[in-house]
Design a protein around this motif. Structure first.
Motif, PDB file in Angstrom:
ATOM      1  N   LYS A 108      22.657   0.859   6.701  1.00 10.87           N
ATOM      2  CA  LYS A 108      21.719   1.071   7.639  1.00 10.87           C
ATOM      3  C   LYS A 108      21.062  -0.418   7.607  1.00 10.87           C
ATOM      4  N   LYS A 109      20.874  -0.955   9.045  1.00  5.80           N
ATOM      5  CA  LYS A 109      20.196  -2.171   9.104  1.00  5.80           C
ATOM      6  C   LYS A 109      18.778  -2.260   8.716  1.00  5.80           C
ATOM      7  N   LYS A 110      18.232  -3.333   8.053  1.00  2.48           N
ATOM      8  CA  LYS A 110      16.954  -3.046   7.335  1.00  2.48           C
ATOM      9  C   LYS A 110      15.902  -3.622   8.430  1.00  2.48           C
ATOM     10  N   ILE A 111      15.055  -2.788   8.913  1.00  4.89           N
ATOM     11  CA  ILE A 111      14.085  -2.929   9.818  1.00  4.89           C
ATOM     12  C   ILE A 111      12.961  -3.716   9.572  1.00  4.89           C
ATOM     13  N   TYR A 112      12.243  -3.379   8.127  1.00  5.48           N
ATOM     14  CA  TYR A 112      10.938  -4.076   7.845  1.00  5.48           C
ATOM     15  C   TYR A 112      11.551  -5.105   6.554  1.00  5.48           C
ATOM     16  N   ASP A 113      11.661  -6.192   6.990  1.00  7.32           N
ATOM     17  CA  ASP A 113      12.347  -7.528   6.375  1.00  7.32           C
ATOM     18  C   ASP A 113      11.272  -8.198   5.427  1.00  7.32           C
ATOM     19  N   GLU A 114      11.519  -9.341   4.676  1.00  2.18           N
ATOM     20  CA  GLU A 114      10.798  -9.961   3.904  1.00  2.18           C
ATOM     21  C   GLU A 114       9.621 -10.724   4.744  1.00  2.18           C
ATOM     22  N   GLY A 115       9.533 -10.902   5.952  1.00  2.00           N
ATOM     23  CA  GLY A 115       8.664 -11.351   6.905  1.00  2.00           C
ATOM     24  C   GLY A 115       7.529 -10.359   7.067  1.00  2.00           C
ATOM     25  N   VAL A 116       7.997  -9.108   7.128  1.00  2.00           N
ATOM     26  CA  VAL A 116       6.837  -7.835   7.259  1.00  2.00           C
ATOM     27  C   VAL A 116       6.259  -7.648   5.938  1.00  2.00           C
ATOM     28  N   LEU A 117       6.836  -7.481   4.849  1.00  2.00           N
ATOM     29  CA  LEU A 117       6.278  -7.344   3.520  1.00  2.00           C
ATOM     30  C   LEU A 117       5.413  -8.443   3.275  1.00  2.00           C
ATOM     31  N   VAL A 118       5.824  -9.708   3.507  1.00  2.00           N
ATOM     32  CA  VAL A 118       4.623 -11.120   3.145  1.00  2.00           C
ATOM     33  C   VAL A 118       3.247 -10.474   3.931  1.00  2.00           C
ATOM     34  N   ALA A 119       3.608 -10.388   5.311  1.00  2.00           N
ATOM     35  CA  ALA A 119       2.395  -9.927   6.122  1.00  2.00           C
ATOM     36  C   ALA A 119       1.555  -8.936   5.571  1.00  2.00           C
ATOM     37  N   LEU A 120       2.311  -7.883   5.405  1.00  2.12           N
ATOM     38  CA  LEU A 120       1.854  -6.745   5.017  1.00  2.12           C
ATOM     39  C   LEU A 120       0.909  -6.674   3.780  1.00  2.12           C
TER      40      LEU A 120
END
Length: 417
Positions: free
Chosen positions: A74-86
């Motif tokens: 499955k293609k990863k939707i929430y990548d590292e950029g989302v995690l850093v902002a979150l």
């Protein structure tokens, strides 16, 4: 033996493609027909199809066909950029739970962008608006830390005027209307209930969750009453009711007379029933204790810092800390199922209330537009650090004085300097 092998070959493909229930039925029939043990029968049906044999370096190797489905990646939707902002937003929001954070992201992100606190790409911003509470929990699993600290109660009963103040019943109050407050004191004794120490007076509105707090010198009636008057001036709406515990700091003639003059309903909870004041009791930990901890505060300098901290904390909590309210509780056997509404800040609940005047709502909107949540958080953290350093210095001086056997009367003269 040939017949058993033929039956095994016949059933093998059907067995692999069947559901779990169908496999159980087929396995039972296969065992009755072949008299195999259940373990061997299941293994025989799971074996892959044999295509033949060949010799490799003198060894006989069986060639099989693997018909298992290849698991699709499955293609990863929430990548590292989302995690850093979150993580950054979660930190600014004081590490609140995912069910409070998820519906609040659509409000806090534009506010932070307006003040230049975060800079998100269009894709990351869109993903954060769509993210669910469960996904937030999954992404923050490795970084979440939980602390559980139990406190103590220093409430002492005031018995003389108890009969003058009715015990609150839910029929007496209109809890859907803003203005009915639960009041309580949080003791900053540091585990040693001796002498005078600072108390935090906490007021919580039942309808909206609006929170007001102020630090007072001790539990004397004059300081508590002065704190109540200060809170009354800060509130955006009027006090219609006060519900307190049975402590003498609340159960006194002066406060009863004040409530009668201002037409405020004054009630008290039942002795030793903390759930009667569940709204303010919850805030005692989630707001006061989380902000200032369990250390002992007993000097004028600490009192000043606490009140300065509470000025920013009340704005941060009321405008940028979403809360959920229990709307339904159902018991099924021994299990209790609770239903909550969508998380909203006390500010949003005040705006949604039909009982609040439009003029008050306009003032709150103007105040909200001037607030930077990240800056409030930084000021709160700075004052928390200042309070901790002062408390540590006080403890060190106290230990030095005890070692030198200095008279207690001169212990804290350094604080005023």
């Amino acid at each position: 033996m040939r017949q058993k092998k033929a039956v095994t070959r016949e059933l093998r493909d059907r067995y692999r493609k069947s559901s779990k229930k169908e496999k159980t039925i087929m396995l039972d029939e296969f065992i009755r027909l072949t008299r195999y043990s259940r373990s061997y029968a299941a293994r025989a049906l799971r074996l892959k199809e044999v295509l033949g044999y060949m010799n490799i370096r003198g060894k006989r190797v069986r060639l099989v066909r693997d018909k298992r489905k290849i698991k699709r990646k499955k293609k990863k939707i929430y990548d590292e950029g989302v995690l850093v902002a979150l993580k950054e937003i979660w930190k600014i929001c004081d590490y609140i739970c995912s069910k409070r954070l998820a519906p609040f992201l659509s409000e806090i992100i534009p506010a932070l962008e307006r003040w230049g606190e975060i800079n998100l790409s269009a894709k990351v911003r869109e993903k954060l608006f769509k993210i669910s509470a469960a996904t937030i929990d999954r992404l923050l699993t490795d970084t979440r830390k939980r602390y559980r600290i139990k406190g103590r109660s220093t409430t002492r009963p005031g018995t003389l005027l108890k009969k003058s103040i009715p015990i609150r019943t839910f029929a007496d109050w209109d809890e859907a209307k803003p203005g009915f407050f639960e009041a309580d004191l949080v003791s900053h004794d540091g585990g040693a209930v001796r002498g005078d120490f600072i108390q935090s007076l906490n007021f919580t509105d039942i309808s909206t969750g609006w929170e007001e707090m102020i630090a007072v010198k001790n539990k004397a009636q004059r300081w508590v009453f002065s704190g109540i008057e200060t809170i009354k001036e800060r509130l955006p709406f009027s006090i219609l009711g006060i519900d307190s515990d049975n402590g003498a700091e609340f159960i006194n003639a002066h406060l009863i007379r004040y409530c009668e003059e201002h037409k405020i309903t004054f009630t008290r909870s039942r002795p030793y029933r903390k759930n009667d004041s569940c709204f303010v009791e919850q805030k005692n930990w989630s707001v006061i204790r989380r902000a200032v901890g369990y250390a002992r505060y007993d000097t004028d300098k600490e009192l000043s810092i606490l009140n300065e901290l509470y000025v920013y904390l009340r704005l941060y909590v009321n405008f940028f800390q979403p809360v959920r309210k229990l709307i339904k509780k159902e018991r099924i056997g021994s299990k209790v199922i609770k239903r909550y509404d969508e998380a909203k800040t006390p500010y949003r609940r005040v705006l949604a209330s039909p009982d609040i005047e439009d003029e008050i709502k306009m003032k709150l909107k103007s105040q909200y537009a001037m607030l930077n949540p990240a800056e409030l958080k930084r000021k709160i953290t700075k004052l928390q650090d200042k309070l901790l350093k002062l408390n540590a210095l006080k403890q060190k001086v106290r230990e030095d004085l005890l070692q030198k056997s200095v008279e207690p009367s001169s212990r804290f003269e350094y604080i005023s300097t």
